[in-house]
Structure formats: structure tokens, C-alpha cells
Design a protein around this motif. Sequence first.
Motif, PDB file in Angstrom:
ATOM      1  N   LYS A  27       0.816  -1.219   0.000  1.00  0.00           N
ATOM      2  CA  LYS A  27       0.000   0.000   0.000  1.00  0.00           C
ATOM      3  C   LYS A  27       0.851   1.271   0.000  1.00  0.00           C
ATOM      4  CE  LYS A  27      -3.558  -2.325   2.773  1.00  0.00           C
ATOM      5  NZ  LYS A  27      -4.208  -2.369   4.121  1.00  0.00           N
ATOM      6  N   SER A  28       2.156   1.107   0.165  1.00  0.00           N
ATOM      7  CA  SER A  28       3.034   2.272   0.319  1.00  0.00           C
ATOM      8  C   SER A  28       3.314   2.975  -0.998  1.00  0.00           C
ATOM      9  CB  SER A  28       4.359   1.840   0.959  1.00  0.00           C
ATOM     10  OG  SER A  28       5.118   1.058   0.047  1.00  0.00           O
ATOM     11  N   ARG A  29       3.650   4.271  -0.895  1.00  0.00           N
ATOM     12  CA  ARG A  29       3.996   5.067  -2.076  1.00  0.00           C
ATOM     13  C   ARG A  29       5.272   4.547  -2.741  1.00  0.00           C
ATOM     14  NH1 ARG A  29       1.754   8.046  -5.712  1.00  0.00           N
ATOM     15  NH2 ARG A  29       0.548   9.111  -4.090  1.00  0.00           N
ATOM     16  N   ILE A  30       6.248   4.180  -1.918  1.00  0.00           N
ATOM     17  CA  ILE A  30       7.510   3.662  -2.459  1.00  0.00           C
ATOM     18  C   ILE A  30       7.243   2.452  -3.349  1.00  0.00           C
ATOM     19  CG2 ILE A  30       9.646   2.446  -1.850  1.00  0.00           C
ATOM     20  CD1 ILE A  30       9.929   4.264   0.547  1.00  0.00           C
ATOM     21  N   TRP A  31       6.377   1.553  -2.881  1.00  0.00           N
ATOM     22  CA  TRP A  31       6.067   0.347  -3.648  1.00  0.00           C
ATOM     23  C   TRP A  31       5.341   0.685  -4.946  1.00  0.00           C
ATOM     24  CZ3 TRP A  31       7.180  -4.670  -4.004  1.00  0.00           C
ATOM     25  CH2 TRP A  31       6.319  -5.499  -4.737  1.00  0.00           C
ATOM     26  N   ARG A  32       4.334   1.523  -4.856  1.00  0.00           N
ATOM     27  CA  ARG A  32       3.513   1.835  -6.026  1.00  0.00           C
ATOM     28  C   ARG A  32       4.305   2.561  -7.117  1.00  0.00           C
ATOM     29  NH1 ARG A  32      -0.417   3.561  -2.122  1.00  0.00           N
ATOM     30  NH2 ARG A  32      -0.112   5.713  -2.833  1.00  0.00           N
ATOM     31  N   ASP A  33       5.388   3.230  -6.728  1.00  0.00           N
ATOM     32  CA  ASP A  33       6.192   3.986  -7.705  1.00  0.00           C
ATOM     33  C   ASP A  33       7.272   3.140  -8.381  1.00  0.00           C
ATOM     34  OD1 ASP A  33       4.761   6.284  -7.338  1.00  0.00           O
ATOM     35  OD2 ASP A  33       6.187   7.195  -5.929  1.00  0.00           O
ATOM     36  N   LEU A  34       7.428   1.908  -7.961  1.00  0.00           N
ATOM     37  CA  LEU A  34       8.451   1.051  -8.574  1.00  0.00           C
ATOM     38  C   LEU A  34       8.053   0.707 -10.016  1.00  0.00           C
ATOM     39  CD1 LEU A  34       9.182  -1.461  -5.644  1.00  0.00           C
ATOM     40  CD2 LEU A  34      10.610   0.468  -6.386  1.00  0.00           C
ATOM     41  N   PRO A  35       8.985   0.790 -10.973  1.00  0.00           N
ATOM     42  CA  PRO A  35       8.671   0.475 -12.374  1.00  0.00           C
ATOM     43  C   PRO A  35       8.043  -0.902 -12.559  1.00  0.00           C
ATOM     44  CG  PRO A  35      10.801   1.561 -12.236  1.00  0.00           C
ATOM     45  CD  PRO A  35      10.366   1.305 -10.830  1.00  0.00           C
ATOM     46  N   ALA A  36       8.556  -1.894 -11.849  1.00  0.00           N
ATOM     47  CA  ALA A  36       8.020  -3.253 -11.986  1.00  0.00           C
ATOM     48  C   ALA A  36       6.558  -3.309 -11.567  1.00  0.00           C
ATOM     49  CB  ALA A  36       8.851  -4.235 -11.155  1.00  0.00           C
ATOM     50  N   VAL A  37       6.212  -2.553 -10.531  1.00  0.00           N
ATOM     51  CA  VAL A  37       4.828  -2.521 -10.049  1.00  0.00           C
ATOM     52  C   VAL A  37       3.938  -1.838 -11.089  1.00  0.00           C
ATOM     53  CG1 VAL A  37       3.283  -1.672  -8.245  1.00  0.00           C
ATOM     54  CG2 VAL A  37       5.570  -2.524  -7.638  1.00  0.00           C
ATOM     55  N   LYS A  38       4.404  -0.721 -11.614  1.00  0.00           N
ATOM     56  CA  LYS A  38       3.633   0.008 -12.627  1.00  0.00           C
ATOM     57  C   LYS A  38       3.431  -0.823 -13.895  1.00  0.00           C
ATOM     58  CE  LYS A  38       4.928   4.695 -11.184  1.00  0.00           C
ATOM     59  NZ  LYS A  38       5.605   5.952 -11.575  1.00  0.00           N
ATOM     60  N   ASN A  39       4.421  -1.675 -14.199  1.00  0.00           N
ATOM     61  CA  ASN A  39       4.339  -2.505 -15.414  1.00  0.00           C
ATOM     62  C   ASN A  39       3.613  -3.832 -15.186  1.00  0.00           C
ATOM     63  OD1 ASN A  39       5.797  -0.574 -16.869  1.00  0.00           O
ATOM     64  ND2 ASN A  39       7.770  -1.508 -16.339  1.00  0.00           N
ATOM     65  N   GLY A  40       3.165  -4.071 -13.970  1.00  0.00           N
ATOM     66  CA  GLY A  40       2.472  -5.324 -13.675  1.00  0.00           C
ATOM     67  C   GLY A  40       3.389  -6.530 -13.642  1.00  0.00           C
ATOM     68  N   SER A  41       4.664  -6.294 -13.331  1.00  0.00           N
ATOM     69  CA  SER A  41       5.662  -7.383 -13.326  1.00  0.00           C
ATOM     70  C   SER A  41       6.016  -7.806 -11.906  1.00  0.00           C
ATOM     71  CB  SER A  41       6.918  -6.948 -14.086  1.00  0.00           C
ATOM     72  OG  SER A  41       6.623  -6.637 -15.419  1.00  0.00           O
ATOM     73  N   VAL A  42       4.995  -8.079 -11.107  1.00  0.00           N
ATOM     74  CA  VAL A  42       5.180  -8.535  -9.734  1.00  0.00           C
ATOM     75  C   VAL A  42       4.519  -9.903  -9.589  1.00  0.00           C
ATOM     76  CG1 VAL A  42       4.730  -8.065  -7.296  1.00  0.00           C
ATOM     77  CG2 VAL A  42       5.191  -6.166  -8.872  1.00  0.00           C
ATOM     78  N   TYR A  43       5.223 -10.827  -8.950  1.00  0.00           N
ATOM     79  CA  TYR A  43       4.753 -12.211  -8.864  1.00  0.00           C
ATOM     80  C   TYR A  43       4.893 -12.709  -7.427  1.00  0.00           C
ATOM     81  CZ  TYR A  43       6.044 -11.229 -13.655  1.00  0.00           C
ATOM     82  OH  TYR A  43       6.196 -10.621 -14.882  1.00  0.00           O
ATOM     83  N   PHE A  44       3.945 -13.524  -7.016  1.00  0.00           N
ATOM     84  CA  PHE A  44       3.937 -14.044  -5.646  1.00  0.00           C
ATOM     85  C   PHE A  44       4.041 -15.574  -5.677  1.00  0.00           C
ATOM     86  CE2 PHE A  44       1.848  -9.995  -5.641  1.00  0.00           C
ATOM     87  CZ  PHE A  44       2.245  -9.385  -4.458  1.00  0.00           C
ATOM     88  N   ILE A  45       4.848 -16.103  -4.761  1.00  0.00           N
ATOM     89  CA  ILE A  45       5.006 -17.553  -4.659  1.00  0.00           C
ATOM     90  C   ILE A  45       5.288 -17.898  -3.196  1.00  0.00           C
ATOM     91  CG2 ILE A  45       7.484 -17.413  -5.240  1.00  0.00           C
ATOM     92  CD1 ILE A  45       7.236 -20.180  -6.523  1.00  0.00           C
ATOM     93  N   ASP A  46       4.743 -19.012  -2.726  1.00  0.00           N
ATOM     94  CA  ASP A  46       4.971 -19.430  -1.337  1.00  0.00           C
ATOM     95  C   ASP A  46       6.445 -19.734  -1.127  1.00  0.00           C
ATOM     96  OD1 ASP A  46       2.290 -19.192  -0.904  1.00  0.00           O
ATOM     97  OD2 ASP A  46       1.874 -21.351  -1.004  1.00  0.00           O
ATOM     98  N   ILE A  47       6.973 -19.263  -0.019  1.00  0.00           N
ATOM     99  CA  ILE A  47       8.405 -19.413   0.241  1.00  0.00           C
ATOM    100  C   ILE A  47       8.837 -20.876   0.307  1.00  0.00           C
ATOM    101  CG2 ILE A  47       8.220 -19.352   2.773  1.00  0.00           C
ATOM    102  CD1 ILE A  47      10.780 -17.562   2.708  1.00  0.00           C
TER     103      ILE A  47
END
Length: 318
Positions: free
Chosen positions: A275-295
Motif C-alpha cells: 500500500k506504500s507510495r515507495i512500492w507503487r512507484d516502482l517500475p516493476a509494479v507500474k508494469n504489472g511485473s510482480v509475482y507471488f510464490i509461497d516461500i
Amino acid sequence: MNQMRSISGTLGIFVLAGSLLIGCSPSASQTTSEANSAASQKNQTRPYTDYLGHAGNIPVSPAQIIYSGETFGDMLALGVKPIGGFGYANQIFEDQLHDVENVGFPINLEKVLELQPDLIIHANTEEKEYEQLAKIAPTVIFDTFAPLEERMTQLGDILGKPEAATKWLDDYKRKSEEMWKKLKESGIMKEGETASVFTYYPGDRLFVMARTGLSQVLYDTNGFKPTAPIQEILDAQKGFELISVERLPEIAGDRIFILNTSSEEAEKSTQELLKSRIWRDLPAVKNGSVYFIDIEKSSSDATTREWLLQKIPEILAK
């Protein structure tokens, strides 16, 4: 009397059958010789020095092995199932562990003694713990953060299975090259793209992963590149590093992978980050290039890495 004759007759049949079997099989002396040879090989030892310099003798053909380390799946990939490990819940190979005893983390010395291993492969570098384990059975301290090829080659040597290790590595290299090639040919991935892997631990601690887990798979020769700060961590031979959220813009790559943990506290920290501004401003986030996987499913062990070769294309295609 009739009963005695019956017993004698029955014994006679068994003696006759035994004689026929002996006549049709190798001589008793040959069978005994082979049994003695097998027993001798089982009891044979050889010198071995682990990566911390501990010198000692280990079995030529270990059979009762305890493997206490992160990359338990390395053993399974070589066709070896240890009798003990420290518990690997939710791993992709969990269904193979029903008869593997949990020796705990930190390792439970009483449990180890109870299992009577003929070899202990241990990841902890604490000298006192090594000395205690070495009194129970030959013990090798093993670097589970080492690159896959190095680990598998060393395990092949330790286990007396060098050919199996070579074959597995050759097969994995071929499959890996094919996967990265297809990703680039399909346009899903571009040459030179960078990637980064992050995870939260309890205590609001954010880590960037380097020599361990999913990062080892992503930073393949044909795969993604680490960003400059991550390369420095890799050069320092670290598995991971604690970072501040403020450093994300300089560390994050073109692709970001987030490792989900089972900790509610860590999950809360992750949600706050998203939810943070720092996160939302990351290029990867803006481009939809974020992926989640169980550790638990992002380990760098050999068995999980084979699974990830199938999973990574699926994740990137979403």
C-alpha cells in the motif's frame, strides 16, 4: 509313531528341496563370499574433509543418513531418502517424507542418537554442535548456499553416487536452457532483464534474497540478471540481506518476486508494503511485473528446482 513318520517325511522333503536348490544355485562358499563382500563394503570408510576443514572418515556407501539442511530435495534428486531431517512442511516433495524422522531445528541430539545414523550431513556451522554430532556418527558440514552444480557434485561424492549427480546435472542444464530459450523466443522475457526477490520475516524485517532459494534459479546464466546492489550481495557470498523499505527503488529489478510466508505478522508487513507510495512507484509494479510464490515452494534444492522449471513460465505468463 505315525506322527513321528509324518514329521520325518516332512523334514525329508525340506532337505531334498534344499539339496535341489543348492544344486541349482551358486555354491554355498560363493554365496557366503558375496555376502561377506557386501558387508565389507558397507563397513568400509574413506577419508573426507568438509568445506570447513573438518577431516575424518565417512562410509563408502552410507545407508542410514541424517540430512539437516535447507536443500533436502538434493538428496531425493539423487535417489537417496535420508532417515532424518528437520521437517519440511509444505515443500513440493512433502509426500515423500512420511517415513523421514524430524530431528528438529536446532537439531535434537537425543533423536539423532536414537536413529543410529552412519552419516550426518549438517548445514549448521556452529563448532560445538559439530563436535557433539561427530561423537554420534561421521559428520560432514555442508554448504547449502553453494551453487547447485557445486552442491550436487559434492553430494554425489559424499554419497558414493558421482555418476548419478553428473547425470542429474546434465539433464537439469538441458531442461533449464530449453526453458529460458522458450521464454525469450515467445517474447515473455527480454534479454538482459533484471529480477529481484524479497520476503518479510516476523519483526517487520524485509530481506532481499541472493544465494538462496528462488534467486539461485532466476540468476541462471541464461536467466534474469541481478541488479547492481544484489550483485554486491552475491559477490559477498551471502544468502540474503536485511534491507530498509527506502532502498527498494535502487534494489528492485524489472521483475519483482515476493515470497509469501506462513507468518501472520510477516503477511501484515507485506500488505502494508503493497500500500506504500515507495512500492507503487516502482517500475516493476507500474508494469504489472510482480509475482507471488509461497516461500516453501521457492527452495533452491534440486527437486524443487526441477519443479520451478515448469512453474516459472506459468508465473510469468500470468
